[in-house]
Design an enzyme around this catalytic site. Structure first.
Site, short mmCIF file in Angstrom:
data_model
loop_
_atom_site.label_atom_id
_atom_site.label_comp_id
_atom_site.label_asym_id
_atom_site.label_seq_id
_atom_site.Cartn_x
_atom_site.Cartn_y
_atom_site.Cartn_z
N LYS A 216 0.88 -1.18 0.00
CA LYS A 216 0.00 0.00 0.00
C LYS A 216 0.91 1.22 0.00
CE LYS A 216 -3.24 2.45 3.12
NZ LYS A 216 -4.15 2.30 4.27
N ASP A 218 0.95 5.00 0.25
CA ASP A 218 0.13 6.15 0.64
C ASP A 218 0.70 7.44 0.01
OD1 ASP A 218 -1.89 7.51 1.91
OD2 ASP A 218 -1.50 6.66 3.88
N ARG A 275 -7.13 3.65 -3.59
CA ARG A 275 -8.08 4.33 -2.70
C ARG A 275 -8.57 5.58 -3.43
NH1 ARG A 275 -7.32 4.85 2.66
NH2 ARG A 275 -8.70 6.63 2.39
N ASP A 279 -10.68 8.35 4.27
CA ASP A 279 -10.46 7.21 5.17
C ASP A 279 -11.78 6.73 5.76
OD1 ASP A 279 -7.83 7.76 4.78
OD2 ASP A 279 -7.31 7.90 6.90
C1 GLA Z 1 -3.82 7.70 5.67
C2 GLA Z 1 -4.48 6.53 4.97
C3 GLA Z 1 -4.97 5.54 6.00
C4 GLA Z 1 -3.80 5.05 6.83
C5 GLA Z 1 -3.10 6.25 7.47
C6 GLA Z 1 -1.81 5.85 8.14
O1 GLA Z 1 -4.72 8.45 6.41
O2 GLA Z 1 -5.54 6.96 4.18
O3 GLA Z 1 -5.60 4.44 5.37
O4 GLA Z 1 -2.92 4.33 6.03
O5 GLA Z 1 -2.78 7.24 6.51
O6 GLA Z 1 -1.13 6.91 8.70
#
Ligand code: GLA
Length: 523
Positions: A216, A218, A275, A279
């Site tokens: 993943k 980010d 994504r 969140d």
């Molecule tokens: C972001 C992502 C979450 C998670 C956090 C971790 O907010 O969207 O899914 O991975 O970071 O810090």
């Protein structure tokens, strides 16, 4: 008198309706003929010289063009060719439930540590999750040391991962599971750990050496403008390692809120999933916000999802643990007996519960009905099924939702079509997703009836399949997925279907086209 082979026994009722159905079929063919006739009336835009008329033309036929663009987009989506994630990835991801809890002295069982991931892997393989299809155990943020090592490689926090990441990965693999990890495209991860921006190649190689099967990536602390190129670059480095690594890109989640339309065609060539939006939290309002975004944007994004490349509305937030589930069920019974609604009381009770039990995560949980609803709509969306729940304490009733094989089959359907919101009636949303089997040219469908009502009782809703654009002339056999003991029913496409949907609950159906050769005809 001739009779055709009968594979399915028809009810007397159905036979009695056959004359009526013949009439219905005739009516439908007239309806179809008219539709075609109308279509032929449309002029091609370049036949209209006058710009004003052209404008009116486009406005009037907007829907038709939207469909046309969507079809063109489907035809032109080239998938990332790493042969992975041909159905939406299924697994367990730490973030929603365990966040960035790093204090292993106070919270030894919950902190982000090798023990936590080993414990989850144990449960995944012993408690039926692996068998149900969940295979990835994925670390999220807060696993790394605050500094890279002398060779500029990421390294895990030594106190929380004393055995190192390769060791943990070997352990997870020994359980028949796959291993995933988290990194960030920017200078830092969202929680402030080292980012990958200047180390993409080294990090890709490190992950491959550690036996990572899923990354993943980010996008905190990063320049959104450079993301399309940067995520592509990382994809390239991952491919060069020669290790099959599912690549999850958070890029659109950072572009969409800024009003930038991500290049989903390129994403589908680069990433296995991405994504799109905010969140998820373990709260119903948050789930419905995400669903609201997905339905409002479905015409723009749905066609980019498919085998090997998926839109990702984020984790499955079914997170009630055993004790909490008992309290909720107790309150449910009190409500049933007294006719009251204790939900306000529940919020403070859950808050106290978590505080006393040291789960300081603001994780108030979904109700049983809401958990079923999230699972159903995530299945219809062909969303990655990434649980974020403590598998050691989950109440078996919630485990059963996560492991429901009929719901999982909808999610994992090989066609991989993202479902859509097709009808809203009386504040109740109906979502549909084409699934297999195809019968005589028609798809089967999953139908999710999701209530946004708050009036406290199971609302009785009716609709026809025709209203949902299900048009198979011989009708469909309908099954209630969450109530497998209920009898399947044959339904004509214009016949009213009645369902009762609880507030913030769901009714999940499948509709399989009836085959003409299964219908006995007597001449
Ligand atoms: C972001 C992502 C979450 C998670 C956090 C971790 O907010 O969207 O899914 O991975 O970071 O810090």
């Amino acid at each position: 008198m001739a009779s055709f082979p009968v594979k399915r026994t028809l009810s007397a009722d159905y036979k009695a309706q056959s004359a009526e159905s013949a009439f219905e079929r005739a009516r439908l063919s007239v309806f179809k003929a008219n539709t075609f006739k109308n279509a032929r009336v449309l002029k091609l835009p370049w036949q209209l010289q006058n710009p004003e008329k052209r404008e009116v033309y486009f406005t009037k036929n907007r829907k038709m063009f939207e469909i046309l663009w969507t079809l063109l987009a489907i035809a032109s989506v080239k998938a990332l060719d790493n042969g992975l994630a041909l159905t939406p990835p299924m697994g367990w991801l730490a973030w929603q439930r365990f966040r960035c809890l790093t204090d292993c002295i106070t919270y030894p069982d919950e902190c982000i540590s090798e023990n936590l991931f080993k414990a989850m892997a144990d449960r995944m393989s012993s408690d039926g999750y692996l068998e149900a299809g969940y295979e990835y155990v994925i670390i999220d943020d807060c696993w790394a040391s605050k500094e890279r090592d002398n060779d500029s490689r990421l390294q895990p926090d030594p106190a929380r991962f004393p055995g190192g990441i390769k060791n943990l990965s070997d352990y997870i693999h020994s359980k028949g599971l796959k291993f995933g990890i988290y990194a960030d495209y920017g200078t830092h991860t969202c929680a402030g750990y080292p980012g990958s921006i200047d180390y993409l190649k080294i990090d890709a190689q490190t992950f491959a050496e550690w036996g990572v099967d899923y990354l993943k990536l980010d996008g905190c602390y990063a320049d959104v403008e450079t993301m399309p190129e940067g995520y592509g670059e990382m994809g390239q480095y991952l491919n060069e390692t020669g290790r099959p690594i599912v690549y999850s890109c958070s890029q659109p989640a950072y572009q969409e809120p800024k009003g930038i339309n991500p290049n989903y065609t390129k994403l589908a060539e680069t990433c296995n999933l991405w994504r799109n939006w905010d969140d998820i939290d373990d709260a119903w309002s948050n789930v419905t916000n995400i669903l609201g975004w997905f339905s409002s944007n479905q015409d723009r994004i749905a066609s980019f999802s498919g085998p090997g490349h998926w839109n990702d509305p984020d984790m499955v937030g079914i997170s009630a643990n055993a004790e909490c589930g008992h309290i909720r069920r107790l309150l449910d019974s009190v409500d049933r007996i007294t006719g009251t609604n204790s939900s306000t009381m529940r919020v403070s009770l859950d808050e106290d519960y978590y505080i006393h039990d040291s789960l300081l995560l603001g994780n108030f949980g979904l109700s049983y009905e809401q958990s079923k609803a999230q699972m159903a709509i995530w299945a219809i969306l062909a969303a990655p099924l990434l649980m974020s729940v403590d598998l050691r304490t989950i109440d078996p009733i919630f485990r059963d939702i996560l492991q429901n094989k009929d719901v999982i089959a909808i999610n994992q359907d090989p066609m991989g079509v993202q479902g859509r919101l097709v009808l809203t009636k009386s504040t109740i949303d109906i979502w549909t997703k084409p699934i297999t089997p195809h019968i005589e040219g028609s798809d089967s469908y999953a139908i999710g009836v999701l209530s946004n009502r708050v009036d406290g009782y199971p609302y009785r809703l009716n609709f026809t399949l025709l209203e949902l654009n299900l048009t198979h002339i011989y009708g469909y056999t309908i099954k209630d997925v969450y109530d497998p003991s209920s009898e399947p029913r044959d339904v004509d496409i214009d016949q009213l279907i009645f369902v009762r949907v609880k507030p913030s609950g769901v009714v999940l159906l499948t509709a399989t086209p009836n085959s003409a050769i299964n219908v006995s005809l007597i001449i």
